[in-house]
Write a protein that holds these residues in place. Structure first.
Motif, PDB file in Angstrom:
ATOM      1  N   THR A   6     -25.584  12.978   9.118  1.00 56.10           N
ATOM      2  CA  THR A   6     -25.590  12.413  10.458  1.00 56.10           C
ATOM      3  C   THR A   6     -25.166  10.955  10.387  1.00 56.10           C
ATOM      4  O   THR A   6     -25.670  10.197   9.557  1.00 56.10           O
ATOM      5  CB  THR A   6     -27.000  12.496  11.075  1.00 56.10           C
ATOM      6  N   GLY A  60     -25.397   7.514  12.176  1.00 53.73           N
ATOM      7  CA  GLY A  60     -26.240   6.894  13.190  1.00 53.73           C
ATOM      8  C   GLY A  60     -26.699   5.518  12.769  1.00 53.73           C
ATOM      9  O   GLY A  60     -26.306   5.002  11.719  1.00 53.73           O
ATOM     10  N   SER A  86     -27.644   8.501  17.258  1.00 52.97           N
ATOM     11  CA  SER A  86     -26.696   9.216  16.403  1.00 52.97           C
ATOM     12  C   SER A  86     -25.357   9.333  17.107  1.00 52.97           C
ATOM     13  O   SER A  86     -25.280   9.372  18.332  1.00 52.97           O
ATOM     14  CB  SER A  86     -27.223  10.598  16.025  1.00 52.97           C
TER      15      SER A  86
END
Length: 59
Positions: free
Chosen positions: A18, A20, A36
């Motif tokens: 992810t 973010g 994110s």
């Protein structure tokens, strides 16, 4: 300035990456303190997106 990073999670035995950043660095990481951008199955793809976002932030 936002500092985008790649975070790794394991979901059902598979790694998910992810992109973010933590919204308020003075607070611990939790769902309300994390923004994110995208999720990737490839760490290289996630890092490329992270680098792109950091370049945009630095302009």
């Amino acid at each position: 300035m936002k500092k985008w990073k790649v975070y790794t999670n394991s979901i059902a035995g598979e790694k998910v990456y992810t992109v973010g950043h933590i919204i308020d660095e003075s607070e611990p990481l939790h769902g309300g303190n994390f923004e994110s951008d995208s999720c990737h199955n490839s760490k290289a793809d996630a890092q490329a997106r992270c680098d792109e976002l950091n370049r945009k932030e630095s302009k």
